[in-house]
Design a protein around this motif. Structure first.
Motif, PDB file in Angstrom:
ATOM      1  N   ALA A  36       0.829  -1.203   0.000  1.00  0.00           N
ATOM      2  CA  ALA A  36       0.000   0.000   0.000  1.00  0.00           C
ATOM      3  C   ALA A  36       0.864   1.254   0.000  1.00  0.00           C
ATOM      4  N   THR A  37       0.305   2.320  -0.550  1.00  0.00           N
ATOM      5  CA  THR A  37       0.990   3.611  -0.529  1.00  0.00           C
ATOM      6  C   THR A  37       0.530   4.371   0.706  1.00  0.00           C
ATOM      7  N   GLY A  38       1.435   5.026   1.373  1.00  0.00           N
ATOM      8  CA  GLY A  38       1.094   5.762   2.587  1.00  0.00           C
ATOM      9  C   GLY A  38       1.159   4.880   3.817  1.00  0.00           C
ATOM     10  N   THR A  39       0.589   5.369   4.907  1.00  0.00           N
ATOM     11  CA  THR A  39       0.564   4.650   6.171  1.00  0.00           C
ATOM     12  C   THR A  39      -0.822   4.049   6.382  1.00  0.00           C
ATOM     13  N   CYS A  40      -0.883   2.731   6.495  1.00  0.00           N
ATOM     14  CA  CYS A  40      -2.169   2.038   6.647  1.00  0.00           C
ATOM     15  C   CYS A  40      -2.684   2.206   8.062  1.00  0.00           C
ATOM     16  N   TYR A  41      -3.952   2.528   8.181  1.00  0.00           N
ATOM     17  CA  TYR A  41      -4.552   2.554   9.501  1.00  0.00           C
ATOM     18  C   TYR A  41      -5.771   1.650   9.603  1.00  0.00           C
ATOM     19  N   ARG A  42      -6.239   1.105   8.472  1.00  0.00           N
ATOM     20  CA  ARG A  42      -7.324   0.132   8.526  1.00  0.00           C
ATOM     21  C   ARG A  42      -7.166  -0.857   7.375  1.00  0.00           C
TER      22      ARG A  42
END
Length: 111
Positions: A36-42
């Motif tokens: 995934a791109t970015g920081t996963c939070y869910r």
């Protein structure tokens, strides 16, 4: 905030069916975090398909002759489609607050 769907393929193994499944499911967030791109939070599973499920059986013997026992090991390969919500922290503007300590506060390790 971004929402995307990813498909990951994971493999787990263990002495029981449940442990093989649990081992595979523990890997989902780590694999999704790499893709995934970015920081996963869910990370939310949408679909799960079993690609292969294998049960290995063999007989163990102490010193090659004595005390035979049956051993089993389960391998499970899953294809999981997940919906990922992530945040691009590079696009977030942070404000900078700078504090200056007096020499006395600095010496006493105070803020």
């Amino acid at each position: 905030m971004r929402h995307e769907r990813l498909t990951v393929r994971i493999t787990g193994s263990g002495p029981t069916r449940e442990k093989a499944f649990a081992t595979a499911m523990r890997q989902v967030q780590q694999r999704v975090g790499k893709q995934a791109t970015g920081t996963c939070y869910r990370v939310e599973p949408v679909d799960l398909a079993v690609e292969s499920a294998v049960e290995h059986r063999w007989t163990e013997r102490f010193l090659g002759l004595l005390f035979p026992r049956e051993r089993t090991r389960f391998e499970l390969t899953l294809r999981i489609e997940v919906e990922v919500a992530s945040l691009d922290l590079a696009a977030v503007d942070f404000t900078v607050r700078e504090e200056r300590l007096t020499p006395l506060q600095h010496a006493l390790h105070m803020r």
